[in-house]
Design a protein around this motif. Structure first.
Motif, PDB file in Angstrom:
ATOM      1  N   TYR A  59       0.818  -1.205   0.000  1.00 33.97           N
ATOM      2  CA  TYR A  59       0.000   0.000   0.000  1.00 33.97           C
ATOM      3  C   TYR A  59       0.855   1.260   0.000  1.00 33.97           C
ATOM      4  O   TYR A  59       0.606   2.198  -0.785  1.00 33.97           O
ATOM      5  N   LEU A  60       1.869   1.314   0.856  1.00 35.82           N
ATOM      6  CA  LEU A  60       2.661   2.537   0.962  1.00 35.82           C
ATOM      7  C   LEU A  60       3.345   2.873  -0.363  1.00 35.82           C
ATOM      8  O   LEU A  60       3.517   4.056  -0.684  1.00 35.82           O
ATOM      9  N   ARG A  61       3.720   1.871  -1.131  1.00 40.09           N
ATOM     10  CA  ARG A  61       4.347   2.139  -2.428  1.00 40.09           C
ATOM     11  C   ARG A  61       3.379   2.829  -3.382  1.00 40.09           C
ATOM     12  O   ARG A  61       3.806   3.606  -4.249  1.00 40.09           O
ATOM     13  N   THR A  62       2.082   2.561  -3.252  1.00 45.06           N
ATOM     14  CA  THR A  62       1.120   3.204  -4.144  1.00 45.06           C
ATOM     15  C   THR A  62       1.003   4.702  -3.856  1.00 45.06           C
ATOM     16  O   THR A  62       0.561   5.454  -4.727  1.00 45.06           O
ATOM     17  N   LEU A  63       1.385   5.127  -2.665  1.00 46.40           N
ATOM     18  CA  LEU A  63       1.269   6.543  -2.320  1.00 46.40           C
ATOM     19  C   LEU A  63       2.288   7.398  -3.057  1.00 46.40           C
ATOM     20  O   LEU A  63       2.151   8.629  -3.089  1.00 46.40           O
ATOM     21  N   MET A 222       1.338  -6.205   9.603  1.00 45.73           N
ATOM     22  CA  MET A 222       1.765  -6.648   8.284  1.00 45.73           C
ATOM     23  C   MET A 222       0.835  -6.095   7.201  1.00 45.73           C
ATOM     24  O   MET A 222       1.277  -5.672   6.147  1.00 45.73           O
ATOM     25  N   HIS A 223      -0.467  -6.127   7.472  1.00 43.76           N
ATOM     26  CA  HIS A 223      -1.466  -5.750   6.475  1.00 43.76           C
ATOM     27  C   HIS A 223      -2.405  -4.704   7.057  1.00 43.76           C
ATOM     28  O   HIS A 223      -2.594  -4.622   8.274  1.00 43.76           O
ATOM     29  N   THR A 224      -2.980  -3.931   6.156  1.00 41.44           N
ATOM     30  CA  THR A 224      -4.052  -3.007   6.513  1.00 41.44           C
ATOM     31  C   THR A 224      -5.225  -3.272   5.572  1.00 41.44           C
ATOM     32  O   THR A 224      -5.230  -4.242   4.823  1.00 41.44           O
ATOM     33  N   VAL A 225      -6.233  -2.436   5.631  1.00 45.24           N
ATOM     34  CA  VAL A 225      -7.387  -2.542   4.738  1.00 45.24           C
ATOM     35  C   VAL A 225      -7.487  -1.236   3.965  1.00 45.24           C
ATOM     36  O   VAL A 225      -7.454  -0.146   4.561  1.00 45.24           O
ATOM     37  N   VAL A 226      -7.585  -1.333   2.654  1.00 43.54           N
ATOM     38  CA  VAL A 226      -7.640  -0.142   1.809  1.00 43.54           C
ATOM     39  C   VAL A 226      -8.981  -0.059   1.094  1.00 43.54           C
ATOM     40  O   VAL A 226      -9.665  -1.061   0.888  1.00 43.54           O
ATOM     41  N   ASP A 321      -1.031  11.074   6.287  1.00 47.50           N
ATOM     42  CA  ASP A 321      -0.852  10.845   4.851  1.00 47.50           C
ATOM     43  C   ASP A 321      -1.399   9.499   4.400  1.00 47.50           C
ATOM     44  O   ASP A 321      -1.559   9.266   3.193  1.00 47.50           O
ATOM     45  N   VAL A 322      -1.687   8.637   5.349  1.00 42.86           N
ATOM     46  CA  VAL A 322      -1.894   7.221   5.043  1.00 42.86           C
ATOM     47  C   VAL A 322      -3.347   6.786   5.213  1.00 42.86           C
ATOM     48  O   VAL A 322      -3.840   5.961   4.453  1.00 42.86           O
ATOM     49  N   PHE A 323      -4.039   7.367   6.209  1.00 44.65           N
ATOM     50  CA  PHE A 323      -5.347   6.873   6.582  1.00 44.65           C
ATOM     51  C   PHE A 323      -6.452   7.887   6.267  1.00 44.65           C
ATOM     52  O   PHE A 323      -6.205   9.095   6.181  1.00 44.65           O
TER      53      PHE A 323
END
Length: 330
Positions: A59-63, A222-226, A321-323
């Motif tokens: 996910y962070l790479r998509t930002l 490890m994982h989040t929900v987008v 920046d993330v959530f």
């Protein structure tokens, strides 16, 4: 509104799959996959879901893309302590973390997969071992596998990164001494089989991980929900309902664990599982799986810092920046 949601059916999510917990205002269809990375790929390549579980580093790479497609909600369905994820060849001369310098280390699937980010962060913070001091080989853990091509493959300057030779996997390479060490979210077969040629870098990892958590407050996610950004912009109240439903499912799972103490967790049938659960409750009296920003800020900040320090983010990200903005006060 119909929602397609991709997620592994963890205990914390199963009440959503079986309909025990529903998302207010939504007709939700939940899908799993044989491998959780298949969910990641479907979301990254085809936007196959409205809401999906996604690895933190994925996910962070998509930002850093020109038009970031997703925004995260502070739900963390998969989290693990990662001292236990570092494996070594017993003939490599590695007896402690400092010995990783100058060695060849395998990493599962891509440079900077979620477990790798955490393990490297701990090695750097706690033991002064920087990733650029080692050489890295990327591949499958027990069977040959190309790196994940559906996510930006980032190889920071100053870090030597190569692919495993065609037809080779990291676990057998570790056992054969073709690599000196390995970081993997999954445990290689040679370790599970008790091969004398491999070992964990931290054999007594449980007490070490507990001590690290008590001192730092970091329970790595490890994982989040987008959520797809266009959905979040169009239906912010619905996305907040998704967050609440994931929390309700988590609470239902936690209630089940607590209630099963009366019956000695007999459906699990693992000796001393109850004693382990009681010790875990000492560390996490409010529940084993905290969601939201406030309860997870040390863990979130650590992952974001490690991601930047390891050259995987173009800038040092903050939770803001993330959530989803509407959930920053959770």
């Amino acid at each position: 509104m119909k929602l397609k949601i991709g997620c592994h059916p963890y205990d914390v999510a199963r009440p959503l799959f079986d309909g025990t917990v529903r998302i207010a205002g939504a007709d939700a269809e939940f899908s799993g996959a044989a491998l959780v990375s298949d969910i990641f790929e479907q979301m990254m390549r085809a936007r196959a879901f409205d809401v999906a579980e996604l690895g933190m580093s994925f996910y962070l790479r998509t930002l850093d893309l020109d038009d970031p497609p997703f925004i995260a909600i502070p739900v963390f369905p998969n989290r693990q302590f990662r001292h236990s994820s570092i494996f070594v060849n017993t003939g490599s001369g590695i007896t402690g973390p400092a010995d990783l310098a100058g060695k060849v280390v395998g990493e599962f699937a891509m440079y900077g997969h979620d477990a790798g980010v955490v393990a490297k962060g701990i090695l750097s913070d706690e033991y002064g071992v920087r990733p650029e001091e080692s050489s890295w080989v990327i591949g499958g853990f027990d069977w040959p596998m190309a790196p994940f091509e559906f996510v930006p493959q980032i190889h920071p300057d100053g870090v030597a990164v190569t692919r495993a030779p065609e037809g080779k996997a990291l676990g057998p390479m570790l056992e054969a001494g073709e690599i000196d060490a390995m970081i993997s979210a999954d445990v290689p077969r040679c370790v599970l089989d008790g091969s004398p040629r491999v070992a964990r870098l931290f054999p007594d990892y449980g007490p070490i991980e507990r001590k690290h958590y008590r001192r730092t407050g970091i329970f790595p996610m490890m994982h989040t929900v987008v959520v797809r950004r266009e959905l979040a912009a169009r239906e912010p109240a619905l996305v907040e309902a998704v967050y609440r439903a994931f929390g309700a499912a988590r609470d239902a799972a936690m209630d089940q664990y607590r209630q099963r103490r009366a019956f000695n967790h007999m459906e699990t049938n693992v000796p001393w599982f109850g004693e382990l659960f009681e010790r875990d409750l000492e560390l996490f009296p409010d529940g084993l799986w905290p969601y939201g920003i406030a309860a997870n800020r040390p863990s979130i900040d650590a992952f974001l810092r490690w991601h930047f320090e390891q050259g995987l983010s173009k800038r040092r990200l903050a939770p803001e920046d993330v959530f989803l903005p509407e959930l920053l006060n959770t």
